[in-house]
Structure formats: structure tokens, C-alpha cells
Write a protein that holds these residues in place. Structure first.
Motif, PDB file in Angstrom:
ATOM      1  N   GLN A   1      31.244  92.739  42.486  1.00 40.02           N
ATOM      2  CA  GLN A   1      32.120  93.876  42.784  1.00 40.02           C
ATOM      3  C   GLN A   1      33.150  94.093  41.682  1.00 40.02           C
ATOM      4  O   GLN A   1      33.479  95.227  41.336  1.00 40.02           O
ATOM      5  CB  GLN A   1      32.815  93.650  44.127  1.00 40.02           C
ATOM      6  N   LEU A   2      33.647  93.007  41.107  1.00 44.40           N
ATOM      7  CA  LEU A   2      34.624  93.128  40.032  1.00 44.40           C
ATOM      8  C   LEU A   2      33.993  93.702  38.763  1.00 44.40           C
ATOM      9  O   LEU A   2      34.631  94.471  38.037  1.00 44.40           O
ATOM     10  CB  LEU A   2      35.273  91.772  39.746  1.00 44.40           C
ATOM     11  N   ASP A   3      32.743  93.352  38.500  1.00 42.44           N
ATOM     12  CA  ASP A   3      32.052  93.987  37.372  1.00 42.44           C
ATOM     13  C   ASP A   3      32.048  95.504  37.546  1.00 42.44           C
ATOM     14  O   ASP A   3      32.309  96.261  36.607  1.00 42.44           O
ATOM     15  CB  ASP A   3      30.610  93.472  37.267  1.00 42.44           C
ATOM     16  N   ASP A   4      31.769  95.945  38.760  1.00 46.10           N
ATOM     17  CA  ASP A   4      31.769  97.381  39.053  1.00 46.10           C
ATOM     18  C   ASP A   4      33.182  97.958  38.937  1.00 46.10           C
ATOM     19  O   ASP A   4      33.384  99.027  38.365  1.00 46.10           O
ATOM     20  CB  ASP A   4      31.217  97.614  40.465  1.00 46.10           C
ATOM     21  N   TYR A   5      34.156  97.206  39.440  1.00 46.72           N
ATOM     22  CA  TYR A   5      35.551  97.658  39.423  1.00 46.72           C
ATOM     23  C   TYR A   5      36.041  97.905  37.999  1.00 46.72           C
ATOM     24  O   TYR A   5      36.687  98.916  37.713  1.00 46.72           O
ATOM     25  CB  TYR A   5      36.408  96.605  40.122  1.00 46.72           C
ATOM     26  N   PHE A   6      35.693  96.994  37.113  1.00 42.32           N
ATOM     27  CA  PHE A   6      36.175  97.124  35.736  1.00 42.32           C
ATOM     28  C   PHE A   6      35.337  98.084  34.897  1.00 42.32           C
ATOM     29  O   PHE A   6      35.732  98.416  33.773  1.00 42.32           O
ATOM     30  CB  PHE A   6      36.237  95.745  35.069  1.00 42.32           C
ATOM     31  N   GLN A   7      34.209  98.534  35.428  1.00 40.71           N
ATOM     32  CA  GLN A   7      33.402  99.525  34.718  1.00 40.71           C
ATOM     33  C   GLN A   7      33.800 100.953  35.085  1.00 40.71           C
ATOM     34  O   GLN A   7      33.364 101.911  34.438  1.00 40.71           O
ATOM     35  CB  GLN A   7      31.912  99.331  35.029  1.00 40.71           C
ATOM     36  N   GLN A   8      34.627 101.114  36.094  1.00 37.22           N
ATOM     37  CA  GLN A   8      34.978 102.457  36.544  1.00 37.22           C
ATOM     38  C   GLN A   8      35.784 103.202  35.484  1.00 37.22           C
ATOM     39  O   GLN A   8      36.380 102.588  34.584  1.00 37.22           O
ATOM     40  CB  GLN A   8      35.793 102.387  37.835  1.00 37.22           C
ATOM     41  N   ASP A   9      35.801 104.500  35.597  1.00 35.11           N
ATOM     42  CA  ASP A   9      36.582 105.345  34.703  1.00 35.11           C
ATOM     43  C   ASP A   9      38.039 105.310  35.155  1.00 35.11           C
ATOM     44  O   ASP A   9      38.391 105.866  36.195  1.00 35.11           O
ATOM     45  CB  ASP A   9      36.037 106.777  34.740  1.00 35.11           C
ATOM     46  N   ALA A  10      38.886 104.632  34.366  1.00 32.82           N
ATOM     47  CA  ALA A  10      40.287 104.458  34.749  1.00 32.82           C
ATOM     48  C   ALA A  10      41.189 105.561  34.199  1.00 32.82           C
ATOM     49  O   ALA A  10      42.407 105.488  34.349  1.00 32.82           O
ATOM     50  CB  ALA A  10      40.788 103.096  34.276  1.00 32.82           C
ATOM     51  N   THR A  11      40.590 106.578  33.580  1.00 37.71           N
ATOM     52  CA  THR A  11      41.368 107.741  33.100  1.00 37.71           C
ATOM     53  C   THR A  11      40.667 109.012  33.588  1.00 37.71           C
ATOM     54  O   THR A  11      40.092 109.755  32.792  1.00 37.71           O
ATOM     55  CB  THR A  11      41.487 107.744  31.563  1.00 37.71           C
ATOM     56  N   PRO A  12      40.692 109.262  34.893  1.00 36.93           N
ATOM     57  CA  PRO A  12      39.953 110.396  35.445  1.00 36.93           C
ATOM     58  C   PRO A  12      40.456 111.736  34.910  1.00 36.93           C
ATOM     59  O   PRO A  12      41.659 111.939  34.757  1.00 36.93           O
ATOM     60  CB  PRO A  12      40.201 110.266  36.954  1.00 36.93           C
ATOM     61  N   ASP A  13      39.495 112.623  34.636  1.00 36.79           N
ATOM     62  CA  ASP A  13      39.817 113.907  34.003  1.00 36.79           C
ATOM     63  C   ASP A  13      39.728 115.109  34.936  1.00 36.79           C
ATOM     64  O   ASP A  13      40.243 116.186  34.612  1.00 36.79           O
ATOM     65  CB  ASP A  13      38.884 114.155  32.813  1.00 36.79           C
ATOM     66  N   ASP A  14      39.035 114.973  36.061  1.00 35.19           N
ATOM     67  CA  ASP A  14      38.885 116.111  36.972  1.00 35.19           C
ATOM     68  C   ASP A  14      38.991 115.617  38.411  1.00 35.19           C
ATOM     69  O   ASP A  14      39.144 114.412  38.659  1.00 35.19           O
ATOM     70  CB  ASP A  14      37.563 116.838  36.727  1.00 35.19           C
ATOM     71  N   SER A  15      38.915 116.537  39.356  1.00 40.30           N
ATOM     72  CA  SER A  15      39.145 116.184  40.759  1.00 40.30           C
ATOM     73  C   SER A  15      38.108 115.197  41.279  1.00 40.30           C
ATOM     74  O   SER A  15      38.430 114.290  42.053  1.00 40.30           O
ATOM     75  CB  SER A  15      39.153 117.444  41.625  1.00 40.30           C
ATOM     76  N   ALA A  16      36.854 115.346  40.846  1.00 43.52           N
ATOM     77  CA  ALA A  16      35.803 114.437  41.310  1.00 43.52           C
ATOM     78  C   ALA A  16      36.052 113.019  40.787  1.00 43.52           C
ATOM     79  O   ALA A  16      35.943 112.029  41.534  1.00 43.52           O
ATOM     80  CB  ALA A  16      34.436 114.936  40.853  1.00 43.52           C
ATOM     81  N   GLU A  17      36.399 112.906  39.507  1.00 43.14           N
ATOM     82  CA  GLU A  17      36.674 111.592  38.930  1.00 43.14           C
ATOM     83  C   GLU A  17      37.923 110.971  39.555  1.00 43.14           C
ATOM     84  O   GLU A  17      37.967 109.763  39.797  1.00 43.14           O
ATOM     85  CB  GLU A  17      36.837 111.699  37.413  1.00 43.14           C
ATOM     86  N   ARG A  18      38.933 111.796  39.821  1.00 44.69           N
ATOM     87  CA  ARG A  18      40.149 111.273  40.456  1.00 44.69           C
ATOM     88  C   ARG A  18      39.853 110.751  41.850  1.00 44.69           C
ATOM     89  O   ARG A  18      40.332 109.672  42.233  1.00 44.69           O
ATOM     90  CB  ARG A  18      41.233 112.356  40.501  1.00 44.69           C
ATOM     91  N   ALA A  19      39.072 111.484  42.607  1.00 42.46           N
ATOM     92  CA  ALA A  19      38.733 111.051  43.963  1.00 42.46           C
ATOM     93  C   ALA A  19      37.972 109.725  43.931  1.00 42.46           C
ATOM     94  O   ALA A  19      38.242 108.818  44.738  1.00 42.46           O
ATOM     95  CB  ALA A  19      37.899 112.124  44.657  1.00 42.46           C
ATOM     96  N   GLN A  20      37.050 109.600  42.979  1.00 40.03           N
ATOM     97  CA  GLN A  20      36.277 108.363  42.864  1.00 40.03           C
ATOM     98  C   GLN A  20      37.182 107.188  42.470  1.00 40.03           C
ATOM     99  O   GLN A  20      37.069 106.089  43.023  1.00 40.03           O
ATOM    100  CB  GLN A  20      35.178 108.542  41.824  1.00 40.03           C
ATOM    101  N   PHE A  21      38.072 107.433  41.535  1.00 44.79           N
ATOM    102  CA  PHE A  21      38.983 106.383  41.076  1.00 44.79           C
ATOM    103  C   PHE A  21      39.902 105.928  42.207  1.00 44.79           C
ATOM    104  O   PHE A  21      40.096 104.721  42.432  1.00 44.79           O
ATOM    105  CB  PHE A  21      39.808 106.916  39.899  1.00 44.79           C
ATOM    106  N   LEU A  22      40.462 106.848  42.947  1.00 43.44           N
ATOM    107  CA  LEU A  22      41.374 106.499  44.031  1.00 43.44           C
ATOM    108  C   LEU A  22      40.647 105.791  45.168  1.00 43.44           C
ATOM    109  O   LEU A  22      41.178 104.850  45.773  1.00 43.44           O
ATOM    110  CB  LEU A  22      42.082 107.757  44.545  1.00 43.44           C
ATOM    111  N   THR A  23      39.414 106.216  45.455  1.00 42.48           N
ATOM    112  CA  THR A  23      38.617 105.557  46.490  1.00 42.48           C
ATOM    113  C   THR A  23      38.321 104.117  46.104  1.00 42.48           C
ATOM    114  O   THR A  23      38.437 103.196  46.923  1.00 42.48           O
ATOM    115  CB  THR A  23      37.298 106.314  46.726  1.00 42.48           C
ATOM    116  N   ARG A  24      37.964 103.914  44.825  1.00 37.96           N
ATOM    117  CA  ARG A  24      37.635 102.554  44.361  1.00 37.96           C
ATOM    118  C   ARG A  24      38.872 101.661  44.382  1.00 37.96           C
ATOM    119  O   ARG A  24      38.792 100.473  44.728  1.00 37.96           O
ATOM    120  CB  ARG A  24      37.040 102.643  42.950  1.00 37.96           C
ATOM    121  N   THR A  25      40.025 102.212  44.025  1.00 35.35           N
ATOM    122  CA  THR A  25      41.269 101.444  44.068  1.00 35.35           C
ATOM    123  C   THR A  25      41.601 101.051  45.505  1.00 35.35           C
ATOM    124  O   THR A  25      42.005  99.917  45.786  1.00 35.35           O
ATOM    125  CB  THR A  25      42.421 102.265  43.465  1.00 35.35           C
TER     126      THR A  25
END
Length: 514
Positions: free
Chosen positions: A158-182
Motif C-alpha cells: 500500500q505504501l508503494d502505491d501511496y508514494f507513487q501517487q501524483d502529489a501535485t494535482p492539476d485538475d479536479s479529478a487529480e485533486r479528488a484522487q489525491f485527497l481520497t488517497r490521503t
């Protein structure tokens, strides 16, 4: 995602150690006993646990002194000192000089928060050989860290996945994914560490240190704090000013800042370190392999990160080097000038389509070993920060602040801005807007600021001196590069610190080493 600049370069240490039969989890009680009267059972140190980063047992110091480990019992909840206890993992190397010259124990905290002192002290132990002539060199895993009731959140996969995520989201879809993962990560911390999470604040650790002082047999605390360890030292001085002996605070956290101000300061600090790295590479007599001018070096790095967002490249198989991992790896290398050569090599490699070195640097920052196991560095880092900090930042607020962060650092601004949401869904409320380090009545503390420090900018030392109060903080300036001053091996810095710790010679305030 953990804010990378909060993770002390203790992650750079690949050597390790640790404790035998430790009371690592919450449990046990000593309801009828006085914890200050406990006797520590010092034994040879076995190999460290996975939570401490794994590896082999620590080798003796060059002079032959062996490392010993023990476990100290401390209250799980300091508001209930007679209740359940946890085990605090300790390590020491006994003073090598004559017994009649021994001062006491010198307790180290190397920062993070979340770094294992039990693994880090042996890794750098030879650097403190002079201090080890008159002190037992001692460090510990703070509560929530390593073998001391560690905070546990997600599995290695799970941590491998966590650290592979996009931590600088550029649009609403990326932001939603980042916040959900956090949110998922924070929920896992609550599920797996519910009992310890409310009890990992810096004030709790400071109380553990005062108990440690008594159990080690010292009337005063002799202390060496680095990075977050300076905040811990300041909080200790606030709570126990009359118990301060000699204390060094190196790579100083600004105790007056909010998390937002701290992140913005780090953006400026890492940008300064990047500028200095580019200048160093292009000013040498040999050709800089990653750019002919300072600006070209920075432009090529920026383009690499932009390209990686669109198309990652092979990293450490089977993982890909993403934009986030590359940014993390670059930040890790900027912690120390000793790592600039690896950054140059890693960038050369990445421009040729191979991201292995940058990913290894990123793994080091995140506490991932070569066998794919993670220490609990990130879990503990987030847990302690979120327990200390009252602020809870929203995605909308971060978006409003992004222009300011980008102005501070085009390369690191977005990354550090989005790191502020780490605590948004945290299960435990934060304690305060910022730590209280006012310490009237304390003995002098030596406060060292490094003008080129990326993670704890130089201005923090002056702020710490002011916050400690008149006559308490004594500032020493080092005109250098990297995170921290003593471990730069600068003779002026080390001579001044050694004279203070070994002989009690307080330097003149405002002393400058270069």
C-alpha cells in the motif's frame, strides 16, 4: 503525502540496530511502582526491526566501544502516570574516558519527527567521538517510532502505491484522487494505531526525556537536538527549565511558525539549495554534465519533472519514476552537499531514461529499504505532526496559496503546498498553533543556524533564540550548505560545540563560523 522536508535526513542513514526483548506495543502497567526508580537492563543490540528500517546490528565504535540497548517503561498517557506503560527503546555507548571525567549521558534526537535514534546514532557515532570521551552517547526511538509503540498505518504494498501517487494535482479529478488517497492513509493509521495516536505529541516525548534523565541517573539533561530535535529540545526547556544542563540545538526549526509558514519557508530553503547546487556544478573547472549555466541546470530539471508527469520512466523495478518520486529524490539529495554528486549522476541517468538513482534517493526519504520494506518513518512523522499542529488545511485553501508557493520555488512550491493537507482528516485534534519554547530560568542553550540549510532555514535560529527568552538562547551562525552544521565537520563549529558540551564554555552570542 508526507511533507518531505519534515523528514530528517536520518533517512540517509542506511546502517541500523536495535533492541532485544522490548516492550514495543502498548500494554503492561506499573501501577504500584515509581517509574523513576526502574533499572535499565542493558544488553548487546540485535538487528533493528522493520519499523526501524531493518539492517544489521550496529558495529562497535572505532575505539572498540560496543553499543548497548535497553527499554525504559513510560506512561502511555502522561495524564495517568500510574496507568498502562509503553516501552521506549534506548541505545548507548558508554563514555570512553576516565570515570572521574565523565559528565553524564548526552541524549540525541536526530529529528523527523519519526526518525529512529536507535539506528541513527550508531550510523553517525564516530562523528561524536570527542563528545564520547566524557559522555555516554545515548539516543532513543521516541514514542510512536521504531520499537517504541510504533504507529502503524499501511502495508508495504500500500505504501508503494501511496508514494507513487501524483502529489501535485492539476485538475479536479487529480485533486479528488489525491485527497481520497490521503484520507485512506489517515484512516488506516486510526484503525491500526488507535491506542497510541493520542499520545505521540512532542510534549509527551519531552516528558519521556525527563523520565529518561532520571533513570539514567543525571541531575540535569545534557542534550543534542537536530532538526525537529531542536523543537523537542525547546519544548523540554519550556516544561523543565530547571532541569536543563547543556543543550545544543542544530538545524533549528522556527518555533513561531504555523505549518503553512514552515512549508513556505522550506520552499524558499529548498530553492536556495537548488540554486547553490546549480551554481556549484557550473562553477567547477570540469564541465557540468547537466547544464552549462545555472539557469540551464534548473530549466532541464523542471522539464524532466514536466515530462515525468506525462510519462514516467523505469525506476527501481518494477516501479516507475514518477514526477512525485523524482521531486522527492531531488529534495533528499539537497539535504547534504555530500549528496550533490549523486544528484548530478541521478539527473544524468534520468535524462537518458533511467530513474534508478533518483528513485533510490526518494526511497531513502520515505524509509523504504532495498528489500521493499518500509520503516514507520512516514507514519510516525504524520502522526506526530498532526498531533502537535492544530491547523487543518483544505484543498481550496491550498489552491489559493499555490501562487505564493510557486513564487517561493517554481520546482518545489506545489509539492510543499499540497503537503499541508496531510492532517486534514486526522483522527486526533492538534495541540497548538505552534510549540511553546519559552524557558525562563533555563541554563543557556547553544542554538546553531546554517545559512544554506534547505529544510530548516537560517532565520529559524534567531526566532528560536527570541522565543526561548532573554539570556537563554545563544546563537552560533555557520555559513555553509546542507541540513545541520556540526555534521558538516566544520572545525570552528565542532570546536565551539565541543568546548561548550565538554567544558561548559558558552560562546559569545553572534559567533560566526565559515
Amino acid at each position: 503525502m508526507a511533507n518531505p522536508s519534515r523528514l530528517r535526513a536520518a533517512a540517509l542513514a542506511t546502517t541500523a540496530v536495535l533492541l532485544s526483548a522490548v516492550l514495543a506495543g502498548c500494554g503492561g502497567s506499573l501501577k504500584d511502582g515509581d517509574l523513576t526508580m526502574q533499572k535499565l537492563d542493558w544488553k548487546d543490540c540485535p538487528a533493528p526491526s522493520e519499523a526501524e528500517g531493518g539492517g544489521s546490528a550496529p558495529s562497535p565504535l572505532p575505539n572498540g566501544t560496543k553499543w548497548q540497548c535497553a527499554t525504559m517503561k513510560a506512561p502511555l498517557d502522561w495524564s495517568r502516570p500510574k496507568g498502562d506503560t509503553i516501552g521506549i527503546a534506548l541505545i548507548r555507548a558508554q563514555a570512553s574516558g576516565p570515570a572521574d571525567r565523565r559528565i553524564g549521558s548526552l541524549v540525541f534526537n536526530f529529528g523527523g519527527p519519526g526518525g529512529s535514534g536507535v539506528t541513527t546514532l550508531p550510523a553517525f557515532g564516530s562523528d561524536y567521538a570527542a563528545l564520547g570521551t566524557r559522555y555516554d552517547l545515548v539516543s532513543f526511538d521516541p514514542r510512536g517510532v521504531g520499537r517504541s509503540a510504533p504507529v502503524e498505518c499501511e502495508s508495504d504494498a500500500q505504501l508503494d502505491d501511496y508514494f507513487q501517487q501524483d502529489a501535485t494535482p492539476d485538475d479536479s479529478a487529480e485533486r479528488a484522487q489525491f485527497l481520497t488517497r490521503t484520507k485512506q492513509f489517515n484512516a488506516a493509521c486510526e484503525k491500526n494505531s488507535k491506542k497510541i495516536l493520542p499520545h505521540v505529541r512532542t510534549t509527551d516525548v519531552a516528558r519521556d526525556m525527563d523520565l529518561m534523565r532520571q533513570v539514567l541517573g543525571d541531575d540535569k539533561l545534557y542534550y543534542f537536538g537536530i532538526s525537529y530535535g531542536t523543537e523537542l529540545g525547546g519544548v523540554y526547556a519550556h516544561l523543565f527549565p530547571r532541569h536543563v544542563g547543556r543543550a545544543v540545538l542544530d538545524a533549528v526549526v522556527d518555533p513561531t511558525q504555523t505549518p503553512e509558514q514552515g512549508a513556505l519557508g522550506q520552499a524558499e530553503g529548498f530553492q536556495l539549495a537548488l540554486d547553490n547546487f546549480a551554481k556549484d556544478c557550473t562553477s567547477k573547472t570540469t564541465e557540468c554534465p547537466i547544464g552549462s549555466t545555472e539557469q540551464e541546470v534548473k530549466d532541464r530539471i523542471a522539464k524532466l519533472l514536466t515530462d515525468l508527469e506525462k510519462k514516467p520512466i523505469p525506476g527501481v523495478f518494477p516501479r516507475q519514476l514518477t514526477q512525485t518520486a523524482a521531486t522527492n529524490g531531488i529534495a533528499q539529495a539537497l539535504y547534504s552537499k555530500d549528496f550533490w554528486e549523486y544528484l548530478t549522476e541521478g539527473l544524468e541517468q534520468a535524462y537518458d531514461g533511467d530513474g534508478q538513482i533518483l528513485m533510490l534517493l526518494s526511497d531513502s526519504m520515505n524509509g523504504r529499504s532495498e528489500n521493499g520494506e518500509y520503516s514507520n518513518l512516514t507514519a510516525a512523522n504524520i502522526a506526530i505532526n498532526c498531533s502537535d499542529e492544530k491547523q487543518r488545511y483544505t484543498a481550496d485553501y491550498v489552491q489559493q496559496k499555490q501562487p505564493e508557493f510557486r513564487a517561493a520555488s517554481p520546482l518545489f512550491g506545489d509539492y510543499l503546498a499540497w503537503g499541508m493537507v496531510s492532517c486534514t482528516d486526522w483522527a486526533v485534534p492538534g495541540a497548538a498553533d505552534h510549540p511553546d519554547v519559552s524557558a525562563p530560568g533555563s541554563a543557556p542553550l547553544l542554538v546553531i543556524g546554517n545559512t544554506g540549510d534547505p529544510a530548516t532555514p537560517y532565520q529559524g535560529a534567531k526566532k528560536m533564540v527570541e522565543a526561548l527568552g532573554e539570556g537563554v538562547g545563544v546563537e552560533l551562525t555557520y555559513k555553509g550548505q546542507g541540513h545541520g552544521a556540526y555534521d558538516s565537520k566544520n572545525k570552528c563549529v565542532q570546536g565551539t560545540v565541543n568546548a561548550y558540551l565538554l567544558d561548559g564554555k558558552v560562546p559569545k552570542a553572534g559567533t560566526v563560523c565559515s
